[in-house]
Motif scaffolding. Sequence first.
Motif, mmCIF file in Angstrom:
data_model
loop_
_atom_site.group_PDB
_atom_site.id
_atom_site.type_symbol
_atom_site.label_atom_id
_atom_site.label_comp_id
_atom_site.label_asym_id
_atom_site.label_seq_id
_atom_site.Cartn_x
_atom_site.Cartn_y
_atom_site.Cartn_z
ATOM 1 N N LEU A 1 1.866 5.750 6.310
ATOM 2 C CA LEU A 1 0.479 5.777 5.863
ATOM 3 C C LEU A 1 -0.431 6.345 6.937
ATOM 4 C CD1 LEU A 1 0.417 2.171 4.385
ATOM 5 C CD2 LEU A 1 0.447 4.292 3.053
ATOM 6 N N PRO A 2 -1.526 6.990 6.558
ATOM 7 C CA PRO A 2 -2.518 7.418 7.549
ATOM 8 C C PRO A 2 -3.317 6.208 8.024
ATOM 9 C CG PRO A 2 -3.298 7.930 5.354
ATOM 10 C CD PRO A 2 -1.901 7.402 5.187
ATOM 11 N N PRO A 3 -3.730 6.158 9.278
ATOM 12 C CA PRO A 3 -4.506 4.997 9.757
ATOM 13 C C PRO A 3 -5.807 4.809 9.005
ATOM 14 C CG PRO A 3 -4.491 6.773 11.389
ATOM 15 C CD PRO A 3 -3.489 7.141 10.340
ATOM 16 N N GLU A 4 -6.386 5.880 8.480
ATOM 17 C CA GLU A 4 -7.638 5.767 7.732
ATOM 18 C C GLU A 4 -7.476 4.920 6.467
ATOM 19 O OE1 GLU A 4 -7.692 9.631 10.018
ATOM 20 O OE2 GLU A 4 -6.266 8.585 8.708
ATOM 21 N N ALA A 5 -6.230 4.665 6.056
ATOM 22 C CA ALA A 5 -5.994 3.879 4.846
ATOM 23 C C ALA A 5 -6.200 2.383 5.071
ATOM 24 C CB ALA A 5 -4.578 4.128 4.333
ATOM 25 N N LEU A 6 -6.406 1.955 6.310
ATOM 26 C CA LEU A 6 -6.540 0.530 6.621
ATOM 27 C C LEU A 6 -7.917 0.243 7.210
ATOM 28 C CD1 LEU A 6 -5.052 -2.223 6.719
ATOM 29 C CD2 LEU A 6 -4.375 -1.649 9.062
ATOM 30 N N THR A 7 -8.584 -0.776 6.678
ATOM 31 C CA THR A 7 -9.873 -1.230 7.191
ATOM 32 C C THR A 7 -9.765 -2.695 7.587
ATOM 33 O OG1 THR A 7 -11.187 0.319 5.867
ATOM 34 C CG2 THR A 7 -12.293 -1.684 6.608
ATOM 35 N N ILE A 8 -10.263 -3.022 8.765
ATOM 36 C CA ILE A 8 -10.276 -4.409 9.241
ATOM 37 C C ILE A 8 -11.677 -4.972 9.050
ATOM 38 C CG2 ILE A 8 -9.859 -5.938 11.189
ATOM 39 C CD1 ILE A 8 -7.383 -4.393 10.120
ATOM 40 N N GLU A 9 -11.770 -6.108 8.363
ATOM 41 C CA GLU A 9 -13.064 -6.727 8.089
ATOM 42 C C GLU A 9 -13.386 -7.796 9.133
ATOM 43 O OE1 GLU A 9 -13.185 -6.178 3.239
ATOM 44 O OE2 GLU A 9 -12.881 -8.186 4.084
ATOM 45 N N LEU A 10 -14.622 -7.792 9.592
ATOM 46 C CA LEU A 10 -15.113 -8.800 10.535
ATOM 47 C C LEU A 10 -16.239 -9.580 9.870
ATOM 48 C CD1 LEU A 10 -15.515 -6.580 13.748
ATOM 49 C CD2 LEU A 10 -13.463 -7.671 12.877
ATOM 50 N N THR A 11 -16.251 -10.894 10.082
ATOM 51 C CA THR A 11 -17.327 -11.718 9.544
ATOM 52 C C THR A 11 -18.387 -11.946 10.616
ATOM 53 O OG1 THR A 11 -16.233 -13.765 10.217
ATOM 54 C CG2 THR A 11 -15.727 -12.914 8.015
ATOM 55 N N GLU A 12 -19.557 -12.424 10.171
ATOM 56 C CA GLU A 12 -20.651 -12.681 11.104
ATOM 57 C C GLU A 12 -20.229 -13.681 12.179
ATOM 58 O OE1 GLU A 12 -25.213 -14.495 11.143
ATOM 59 O OE2 GLU A 12 -23.999 -14.560 9.326
ATOM 60 N N SER A 13 -19.516 -14.736 11.789
ATOM 61 C CA SER A 13 -19.138 -15.762 12.763
ATOM 62 C C SER A 13 -18.208 -15.193 13.830
ATOM 63 C CB SER A 13 -18.465 -16.939 12.052
ATOM 64 O OG SER A 13 -17.289 -16.514 11.372
ATOM 65 N N MET B 1 0.826 -1.198 0.000
ATOM 66 C CA MET B 1 0.000 0.000 0.000
ATOM 67 C C MET B 1 0.869 1.260 0.000
ATOM 68 S SD MET B 1 -3.304 0.966 2.354
ATOM 69 C CE MET B 1 -2.474 0.524 3.878
ATOM 70 N N ALA B 2 1.968 1.239 0.752
ATOM 71 C CA ALA B 2 2.869 2.389 0.775
ATOM 72 C C ALA B 2 3.461 2.636 -0.609
ATOM 73 C CB ALA B 2 3.974 2.170 1.805
ATOM 74 N N ALA B 3 3.825 1.551 -1.315
ATOM 75 C CA ALA B 3 4.373 1.696 -2.667
ATOM 76 C C ALA B 3 3.329 2.278 -3.614
ATOM 77 C CB ALA B 3 4.865 0.346 -3.179
ATOM 78 N N LEU B 4 2.084 1.836 -3.489
ATOM 79 C CA LEU B 4 1.023 2.378 -4.330
ATOM 80 C C LEU B 4 0.789 3.852 -4.030
ATOM 81 C CD1 LEU B 4 -1.463 -0.634 -4.218
ATOM 82 C CD2 LEU B 4 -0.373 0.278 -6.275
ATOM 83 N N HIS B 5 0.803 4.222 -2.759
ATOM 84 C CA HIS B 5 0.619 5.625 -2.385
ATOM 85 C C HIS B 5 1.738 6.489 -2.967
ATOM 86 C CE1 HIS B 5 -2.565 5.792 0.982
ATOM 87 N NE2 HIS B 5 -2.781 4.715 0.255
ATOM 88 N N ARG B 6 2.971 5.987 -2.898
ATOM 89 C CA ARG B 6 4.094 6.758 -3.452
ATOM 90 C C ARG B 6 3.946 6.947 -4.961
ATOM 91 N NH1 ARG B 6 7.028 3.536 0.264
ATOM 92 N NH2 ARG B 6 7.631 2.069 -1.395
ATOM 93 N N ALA B 7 3.301 5.977 -5.621
ATOM 94 C CA ALA B 7 3.097 6.068 -7.066
ATOM 95 C C ALA B 7 1.854 6.873 -7.427
ATOM 96 C CB ALA B 7 2.990 4.661 -7.657
#
Length: 414
Positions: free
Chosen positions: A270-282, A231-237
């Motif tokens: 990176l800013p923390p807003e750039a990361l999302t943690i996904e949770l499943t129903e289980s 993600m950092a490499a993509l942001h730099r690009a």
Amino acid sequence: MAGGDPTKGFAAAAAALAPWSSPGAPPPLVLARGAAAGLLAGIAAQEGDGEVLVVPTTDAAVTRLARASAPPPFVIVEAAAVGRGLGRFLRLLAEPDLVAPVLVVGEPRRAGRIARVARRLGLPACALDTLDRLHDLRTVLAGLAATPREEAPSLTATELAQAIAGGAIVNRYQPQVRLADGAPLALETLARWEHPSHGTLGPGQFIPLAETAGLAADLARRMVRRAVADMAALHRAGHRYTMALNLPLDVLLDPATADELAEAVAEGGLPPEALTIELTESQVAHDLIAVRDAALRLRGHRFGVSIDDFTLSASQTGLVSLPFSEMKLDRSLVVAALADRTVRGALASVVRMAHGLGLVVVAEGIETPQAWVVAREIGADLAQGWMVGRPLPAGAVAAWAASWIAAGRAGARS
């Protein structure tokens, strides 16, 4: 984008750019340039139904494969046409549901080297030093088909531990785009195991082993480190995507996890807003209070938190009370909404509720222009699925983005 409805442009032009996203058998793929392209296409057409897709570069091949609904029957590669994008092209072709035979034609040493790379990734591949050998294409393909990949490989915890430590567990990134204007905004991180004997394995083939063997935390840390670096490499690009990933329940509930993630993204610039943690129903159903506390810790660090694979089941009616920032509608709902107006109405109500809570809504399973239209009609914000893009190696994201944006511009102009 000016002129016309850009969202209709993306739905139509993206489908036209990637004919494999439509139902039906895809044509053979020929990666070649100049005079060789015509010769190889003619040979491929004789084996297929007359239709052949010819591309001049690996990036062009990647952009076609990125939205394929099924694998091509075979791929012919002119060794001289392969450039720096060889790795990302072959890695995408080696996705568990995209595997196709690869025939490499050209100077023996170079063709042999490309074929060996393909075989290490689990692709049935061979090198042919002359075009003459391709004239018996049916026999060559039959020889490759005689050694199919093992469907259910026997894996051990020791192998998996070594793979995690040695970097054989790699990340793939599936794009998400904004339905309002087609803009690429986010990537979902998915794990693959590039196994030396069994080829590229999907998460369902090794994640359960990681959990039972006590390796889930090590695997998660490996994926986080790689995701942050990519993600950092993509942001730099100049590609300012956000990135989502799913953490095992034990890792999620560890009070130190949020701090470790914050440290990782800070080190990556990176800013923390750039990361999302996904949770499943289980995961949520396991212990609602503990998961709520974990989600609050993540939100306290300004990370996004998403409820993944959301369905209309009654068991999920209370889940939106958690501190989520995003809801992902399960693919099955989008498929059902295509044929059932009642489901479509119910989904529209769910989306309105989510928006009322300040959540971004992602529609999964966007595989056709019709699904794109339905996702817009119910009010979803982002689209994810094969029509947008398959899970990609990090190095292929830029090529995918360029072709996707070009498709949208072409559609808007038309």
